[in-house]
Design a protein around this motif. Structure first.
Motif, PDB file in Angstrom:
ATOM      1  N   ILE A 159       0.836  -1.198   0.000  1.00 13.91           N
ATOM      2  CA  ILE A 159       0.000   0.000   0.000  1.00 13.91           C
ATOM      3  C   ILE A 159       0.874   1.253   0.000  1.00 13.91           C
ATOM      4  O   ILE A 159       0.585   2.232  -0.709  1.00 13.91           O
ATOM      5  CB  ILE A 159      -0.944  -0.011   1.222  1.00 13.91           C
ATOM      6  CG1 ILE A 159      -2.017  -1.080   1.051  1.00 13.91           C
ATOM      7  CG2 ILE A 159      -1.589   1.355   1.420  1.00 13.91           C
ATOM      8  CD1 ILE A 159      -2.937  -1.228   2.238  1.00 13.91           C
ATOM      9  N   ALA A 160       1.953   1.221   0.787  1.00 11.16           N
ATOM     10  CA  ALA A 160       2.852   2.378   0.838  1.00 11.16           C
ATOM     11  C   ALA A 160       3.477   2.639  -0.533  1.00 11.16           C
ATOM     12  O   ALA A 160       3.564   3.799  -0.969  1.00 11.16           O
ATOM     13  CB  ALA A 160       3.936   2.145   1.886  1.00 11.16           C
ATOM     14  N   LEU A 161       3.917   1.579  -1.209  1.00 12.67           N
ATOM     15  CA  LEU A 161       4.518   1.759  -2.531  1.00 12.67           C
ATOM     16  C   LEU A 161       3.486   2.180  -3.564  1.00 12.67           C
ATOM     17  O   LEU A 161       3.800   2.921  -4.500  1.00 12.67           O
ATOM     18  CB  LEU A 161       5.203   0.467  -2.972  1.00 12.67           C
ATOM     19  CG  LEU A 161       6.531   0.156  -2.283  1.00 12.67           C
ATOM     20  CD1 LEU A 161       7.089  -1.172  -2.764  1.00 12.67           C
ATOM     21  CD2 LEU A 161       7.545   1.265  -2.541  1.00 12.67           C
ATOM     22  N   ALA A 162       2.247   1.699  -3.408  1.00 15.18           N
ATOM     23  CA  ALA A 162       1.198   2.111  -4.338  1.00 15.18           C
ATOM     24  C   ALA A 162       0.850   3.590  -4.173  1.00 15.18           C
ATOM     25  O   ALA A 162       0.533   4.287  -5.144  1.00 15.18           O
ATOM     26  CB  ALA A 162      -0.047   1.250  -4.133  1.00 15.18           C
ATOM     27  N   LEU A 163       0.903   4.073  -2.922  1.00 18.26           N
ATOM     28  CA  LEU A 163       0.583   5.476  -2.658  1.00 18.26           C
ATOM     29  C   LEU A 163       1.770   6.410  -2.871  1.00 18.26           C
ATOM     30  O   LEU A 163       1.587   7.630  -2.937  1.00 18.26           O
ATOM     31  CB  LEU A 163       0.078   5.636  -1.224  1.00 18.26           C
ATOM     32  CG  LEU A 163      -1.248   4.954  -0.891  1.00 18.26           C
ATOM     33  CD1 LEU A 163      -1.568   5.156   0.587  1.00 18.26           C
ATOM     34  CD2 LEU A 163      -2.372   5.504  -1.760  1.00 18.26           C
TER      35      LEU A 163
END
Length: 240
Positions: free
Chosen positions: A201-205
């Motif tokens: 999720i962090a990399l997607a955001l």
């Protein structure tokens, strides 16, 4: 003086052996003890309990590692993956839909790095061969989209095998590290197989956060320039 018959035991699992046996009936280990030397009684043969290393020379487990340890590693989805591997079902929908994010979710960070490198190499090599000048055109966009789709399909087909290889590698490494401490080994196996949504999720955001920071920086820079122009015009109007 009459000699009493000495029972022979398997050096691997402790099963009682007959004189004519060439293989252990319990674990299938070949009998290497010479006929004129009875096999020594091992502690676990006397007590009937096998040690941690029992079955070392026996046929390998179904998936290359003990099934119970593989189940601990996978977690709740163990049954579904067991069925896929037994039926040689290669398609993996999460891997197809989410690509490298699925690798991050499963904790396969090394495979994620390899995935990025391979995808980048394929796209750049094909792009340089098909479109030497890298001139953006409709055909180039269609070709790149088709290439990315082919990569996603190939990755989804190989995902189950990659995950099994990853699980076996981790479990075997922990088995070598904790050969006689079963409790610690199982705890480490559970920790190694834990899934996490935080990193994907962090990399997607991350792109959106970078775009937001860049937008704020651009806005502040533009605002300062406009403010300077307004201040200069006010000064000129006051002091013509």
């Amino acid at each position: 003086m009459m000699l009493t018959e000495v029972n022979m035991y398997c050096s691997n699992c402790g099963t009682i052996l007959e004189k004519e046996d060439k293989f252990c009936a319990g674990c299938g280990t070949p009998i290497k003890t010479r006929h004129n030397e009875p096999a020594a009684l091992t502690p676990y043969a006397k007590s009937g309990a096998a040690p941690e290393t029992a079955g070392k020379d026996s046929p390998p487990p179904e998936f290359g590692v003990p099934l119970e340890e593989l189940e601990l590693f996978i977690g709740k989805r163990a049954g579904a993956y067991f069925q896929k591997w037994r039926e040689d079902h290669r398609w993996n929908w999460p891997a197809f839909l989410f690509g490298g994010f699925w690798l991050l979710y499963r904790g396969m960070y090394l495979y994620w790095l390899i995935y990025l490198i391979v995808c980048s190499l394929i796209i750049n090599i094909v792009g340089s061969l098909v479109f030497p000048g890298y001139q953006v055109s409709f055909s180039m966009v269609i070709t790149m989209l088709a290439l990315q789709l082919a990569i996603k399909i190939g990755f989804a087909v190989a995902a189950n095998s990659i995950y099994l290889h990853h699980a076996r590698r981790k479990i075997k490494a922990l088995s070598y590290r904790y050969p006689n401490d079963r409790e610690t080994r199982e705890l480490k196996i559970i920790q190694a197989g834990e899934t996490s949504l935080y990193i994907p999720i962090a990399l997607a955001l991350l792109p959106f956060l970078l775009a937001l920071v860049y937008g704020l920086f651009t806005y502040l820079h533009t605002y300062q320039q406009i403010q300077q122009v307004i201040d200069s015009e006010i000064q000129e109007s006051r002091y013509p």
